[in-house]
Motif scaffolding. Structure first.
Motif, short mmCIF file in Angstrom:
data_model
loop_
_atom_site.label_atom_id
_atom_site.label_comp_id
_atom_site.label_asym_id
_atom_site.label_seq_id
_atom_site.Cartn_x
_atom_site.Cartn_y
_atom_site.Cartn_z
N TYR A 280 0.79 4.19 -2.75
CA TYR A 280 0.55 5.58 -2.37
C TYR A 280 1.71 6.47 -2.81
O TYR A 280 1.50 7.59 -3.30
N THR A 281 2.91 5.98 -2.65
CA THR A 281 4.09 6.79 -2.99
C THR A 281 4.19 7.01 -4.49
O THR A 281 4.42 8.13 -4.95
N GLN B 49 3.49 2.61 7.53
CA GLN B 49 3.86 3.46 8.66
C GLN B 49 2.87 3.36 9.81
O GLN B 49 3.25 3.54 10.97
N ASN C 127 0.83 -1.21 0.00
CA ASN C 127 0.00 0.00 0.00
C ASN C 127 0.86 1.25 0.00
O ASN C 127 0.58 2.22 -0.73
N THR C 128 1.91 1.25 0.79
CA THR C 128 2.80 2.41 0.85
C THR C 128 3.47 2.64 -0.50
O THR C 128 3.61 3.79 -0.94
N THR D 205 11.34 -0.28 6.86
CA THR D 205 10.58 0.89 6.44
C THR D 205 11.46 2.03 5.96
O THR D 205 11.03 2.85 5.15
N TYR E 18 1.72 9.08 7.79
CA TYR E 18 0.86 8.19 8.55
C TYR E 18 -0.33 8.94 9.16
O TYR E 18 -1.37 8.33 9.45
N PRO F 166 -1.23 2.11 5.35
CA PRO F 166 0.16 2.11 4.90
C PRO F 166 1.05 1.45 5.94
O PRO F 166 0.65 1.26 7.10
N HIS G 289 5.33 11.05 1.05
CA HIS G 289 4.33 9.99 0.97
C HIS G 289 4.79 8.74 1.72
O HIS G 289 3.99 8.06 2.36
N TRP G 290 6.07 8.43 1.61
CA TRP G 290 6.58 7.22 2.25
C TRP G 290 6.46 7.29 3.77
O TRP G 290 6.16 6.31 4.44
#
Length: 293
Positions: free
Chosen positions: A79-80, A226, A75-76, A267, A210, A224, A206-207
């Motif tokens: 999103y990124t 995070q 997901n992350t 992460t 949270y 995500p 983005h990474w």
């Protein structure tokens, strides 16, 4: 030019100071790395300082064996990638018109954009807006609210104004190029450094994001990575990753400690790998607009 004795002493002192600061900054990262591959018991007892003790990958095994964390990682990534692509497109679309001297009213629009940097609606009105738009608990809740940064628009506008000769754009216009073609065929190919900087800025944002997920997402399938890391580091919600069986509580705590350090490494590793490749562009981005002429 020959250095005087006082200049040499000053230079040595500066290098020593920078070396100490570098060690202070890098040691926590190094400690997390060696702690993630050390035996959890040695870490808890404070025996790990400069090298791993009792090599163990239990933290990574538990981490990659957890399906929620793997889904959060994917997901992350989505999103990124999607968020950064939208961010760069929106930033270019906002910065290029404001950089054109023949754009009437550009100072007024610049004022309107900059005005938003000083005044905002706040968290609750923003939440109500996202809710009224039907974005709660959706993929787009992580993308659209942060679609553009005013600060980055100003950085890119300054780059367009100071680094791309106006005569080049005028020549392209005389040759029959429209404004869109000038942007795509002339401006963007000459804007590699600032585009790389924008990608780095937005991707890191983005990474690491949270808080937006904490506000707008309730479905754990959309979380995500995070948010899961936050649960590990802050809330200590380890029930789904640590098997609390008939073993001692100490064993469960040791596993939780190993998972914590492994999660920090996993992460942060992608951004640590990306940064060296964009470092030279990052320095150029900091200097954008600092010197003209």
């Amino acid at each position: 030019m020959l250095e005087t004795r006082s200049e040499r002493i000053t230079g040595i002192g500066i290098y020593i100071l920078l070396g100490v600061v570098t060690l202070i900054v890098l040691y926590p990262l190094f400690f997390v790395l060696i702690a993630s591959v050390s035996h959890p018991g040695s870490v808890i007892r404070g025996e790990v300082w400069l090298w791993p003790k009792g090599f163990s990958l239990v933290g990574y095994e538990r981490l990659f064996g957890n399906k929620e964390l793997l889904r959060g990682f994917m997901n992350t990534v989505m999103y990124t990638v999607a968020g950064t692509a939208l961010n760069v497109v929106m930033t270019v679309a906002g910065a290029y018109p404001l950089s054109r001297t023949d754009f009437k009213g550009r100072h007024f629009f610049t004022f309107l954009i900059v005005f938003t940097m000083f005044f905002g609606g706040g968290m609750i009105p923003t939440y109500l807006l996202i809710k009224s738009l039907g974005l709660l608990n959706t993929f787009w809740a992580m993308i659209i609210p942060s679609a553009v940064s005013v600060w980055n628009i100003l950085i890119m506008r300054t780059f367009f104004q100071s680094s791309i000769p106006k005569e080049v754009q005028e020549a392209a216009f005389i040759d029959g190029c429209s404004n869109i073609k000038i942007l795509l065929k002339v401006v963007l190919p000459l804007s590699g450094p600032v585009l790389a900087v924008m990608v780095l800025f937005y991707a890191v944002g983005h990474w690491n994001a949270y808080f937006s997920a904490l506000l707008y997402l309730s479905d754990r399938d959309l979380y995500p990575m995070q948010l899961f890391l936050r649960e590990i580091l802050v809330q200590n919600q380890m029930q789904e990753m640590v098997d609390i069986s008939d073993d001692t509580l100490a064993r469960s705590l040791m596993d939780a400690e190993a998972i914590k350090y492994a999660a920090v490494i996993v992460t942060n590793l992608p951004m640590l790998i990306l940064y060296p490749f964009l470092q030279k562009y990052f320095v150029k981005g900091v200097m954008v607009g600092a010197i003209k002429g």
